[in-house]
Design an enzyme around this catalytic site. Structure first.
Site, PDB file in Angstrom:
ATOM      1  N   HIS A 104       5.665  17.782 -20.479  1.00  0.00           N
ATOM      2  CA  HIS A 104       5.214  16.704 -19.607  1.00  0.00           C
ATOM      3  C   HIS A 104       3.683  16.567 -19.590  1.00  0.00           C
ATOM      4  O   HIS A 104       3.138  15.477 -19.765  1.00  0.00           O
ATOM      5  CB  HIS A 104       5.771  17.003 -18.206  1.00  0.00           C
ATOM      6  CG  HIS A 104       5.768  15.854 -17.273  1.00  0.00           C
ATOM      7  ND1 HIS A 104       5.045  15.864 -16.109  1.00  0.00           N
ATOM      8  CD2 HIS A 104       6.408  14.679 -17.313  1.00  0.00           C
ATOM      9  CE1 HIS A 104       5.260  14.725 -15.459  1.00  0.00           C
ATOM     10  NE2 HIS A 104       6.085  13.982 -16.169  1.00  0.00           N
TER      11      HIS A 104
ATOM     12  N   ASP B 290      -0.295  19.803 -14.360  1.00  0.00           N
ATOM     13  CA  ASP B 290       1.089  19.684 -14.813  1.00  0.00           C
ATOM     14  C   ASP B 290       1.607  21.016 -15.351  1.00  0.00           C
ATOM     15  O   ASP B 290       1.195  22.067 -14.867  1.00  0.00           O
ATOM     16  CB  ASP B 290       1.180  18.565 -15.872  1.00  0.00           C
ATOM     17  CG  ASP B 290       2.507  17.829 -15.807  1.00  0.00           C
ATOM     18  OD1 ASP B 290       3.543  18.459 -16.105  1.00  0.00           O
ATOM     19  OD2 ASP B 290       2.512  16.632 -15.452  1.00  0.00           O
TER      20      ASP B 290
ATOM     21  N   SER C  47       5.429   8.787 -14.013  1.00  0.00           N
ATOM     22  CA  SER C  47       4.703   9.858 -14.708  1.00  0.00           C
ATOM     23  C   SER C  47       3.810   9.317 -15.801  1.00  0.00           C
ATOM     24  O   SER C  47       2.742   9.852 -16.072  1.00  0.00           O
ATOM     25  CB  SER C  47       5.692  10.803 -15.391  1.00  0.00           C
ATOM     26  OG  SER C  47       6.120  11.767 -14.494  1.00  0.00           O
TER      27      SER C  47
END
Ligand code: NAG
Ligand code: NAG
Ligand code: CA
Ligand code: CA
Length: 414
Positions: free
Chosen positions: A212, A171, A386
């Site tokens: 994230h 990520d 996600s």
């Protein structure tokens, strides 16, 4: 081991029993035996002899005890069914019979089913402030049926918490200094492909664009019971991050990421892919395809690297996950989402490569996912597929701890 089976106190738990537990379970403290009207008797000489003795003393011979030769189950109907005193009376003279080698009045044993009493566990089990509201791991209230916990506590209760399993998040980096991540952080499962070094710390900016990876990591392996933030699904797993989304993503960047340290990392979790705009058809290019194939063939000492992939958030644009070559690859485990309500979320993409679904956000009134956030914070609004992929990665970590030999594509390449 149930308490009751080792210790005292059938059916109750009072202060005396608690003290007994603290003293190391000293049996005499509060043991109450409950005698039944069933006896086990050892009699030599066969079934007729056992019958003769049974009727002489007023018992009924129910028969041999299982496959135990010479052992019989005797029943005495005129003895009270459950008593705290062992039975006295003429029938007890049976023990004086020369043919009776051994006799035992049966007592009731406390046996606890080895399942998990959620009503006692939730809210107080862990001291992490977000634990009581982690609806997708335990049922904290009665507003929805108690099915939303994915049986994660069931795995914990059997002792599976991710020990010795290594997960990495592909990520935008991982905040390795986060108080809920540093305990399980694994430098050997981490690198920075964007910066071409070994430190996956995210780049900080005003909008916290690179939050994230840190959010995904906490779902898998945030430390439990450290009075901080949240609890990861595999809270004893090792967690790393590969920083690869914060820069130009190329075939080489992806290939480096999915093939990073494949004999050390067991599970790779990726919550990204081609645009979910309903127009893009794209997938891994040659290097990444090769890296995937090498991973499932040779990673994890030949058992196969596990690649967990978010299935995509393009539902509103009528995007289709089969047009995404990462989620529909045979080398990835593609994960979709379900809302707290159990309904399909608006962002969901439907296609046949989806292998499983975990909880995530839904409508605005549905609860969202709670996890670690950038700048050592905690968030309760992680969303979309996600959030679902790392949840599956955590569950797979528990499964691998339980059965390390699980192959990714066991027979496919035989
Ligand atoms: C969590 O820590 C508390 C002490 O703060 C302890 O009483 C409790 O048993 C711990 N829970 C677990 C599951 O280890
Ligand atoms: C998401 O959560 C953070 C921290 O809990 C909060 O500051 C932020 O306002 C939330 N955003 C939304 C859209 O709810
Ligand atoms: Ca914690
Ligand atoms: Ca998509």
């Amino acid at each position: 081991m149930g308490w009751g089976s080792r210790c005292c106190c059938p059916g109750r738990l009072d202060l005396l029993c608690v003290l007994a537990l603290l003293w190391g379970c000293l049996l005499p403290v509060c043991r109450t035996r409950v005698y039944t009207n069933h006896w086990a008797v050892k009699i030599a000489g066969g079934f007729p002899e056992a019958n003769r003795i049974a009727s002489k003393y007023g018992f009924i011979n129910i028969g041999q005890i299982g496959a135990l030769k010479d052992y019989y189950h005797f029943y005495h109907s005129r003895t009270i069914k459950r008593s705290v005193l062992s039975s006295r009376g003429t029938h007890s003279f049976i023990s004086m019979e020369p043919k009776v080698e051994w006799i035992q009045q049966q007592v009731v044993k406390k046996r606890t089913k080895r399942d998990y009493d959620l009503s006692r566990a939730h809210s107080t089990y862990f001291n992490d402030p977000k634990w009581p509201s982690m609806w997708y791991m335990h049922c904290s209230d009665n507003t929805h049926p108690c099915q939303s916990d994915m049986n994660i506590e069931g795995a914990w209760k059997r002792g599976y918490t991710g020990k010795n399993i290594v997960v990495t998040i592909l990520d935008d980096g991982i905040e390795r200094t986060h108080p809920d991540l540093m305990q399980n952080y694994d430098a050997l499962a981490s690198c920075d492909v964007n910066g071409n070094d070994l430190d996956p710390m995210p780049r900080y900016d005003a909008s916290n664009e690179n939050k994230h990876g840190t959010r995904c990591a906490g779902e898998v392996a945030a430390a439990a019971n450290n009075s901080h933030c949240t609890v990861g699904i595999a809270f004893n797993a090792k967690i790393g991050g590969v920083r690869m989304l914060d820069g130009d993503v190329t075939d080489m960047v992806e290939a480096k990421s999915v093939s990073f340290n494949p004999q050390h990392v067991h599970i790779y979790s990726a919550s990204w892919g081609p645009d979910d705009d309903g127009k893009t058809v794209d997938g891994p290019a040659p290097l990444t395809r090769q890296a995937f194939e090498n991973g499932v063939r040779m990673g994890r000492r030949g058992l196969g690297s596990v690649f967990v992939w978010a299935s995509g958030n393009g539902g509103r644009s009528k995007d289709h996950c089969s047009c995404d070559g990462y989620t529909n690859s045979i080398y990835t485990i593609s994960i979709s989402s379900t809302a707290e309500s159990g309904k399909k979320p608006w962002y969901l993409e439907e296609c046949s490569s989806t292998l499983a679904t975990t909880y995530s956000s839904g409508e605005s009134y549905d609860k969202k996912i709670i996890t670690t956030d950038l700048r050592q914070r905690c968030t309760d609004n992680h969303t979309g597929t996600s959030a679902s992929a790392p949840m599956a990665a955590g569950i797979i970590a528990l499964a691998l701890e339980a059965n390390w030999k699980l192959g990714v594509f066991g027979t496919r390449f035989s």
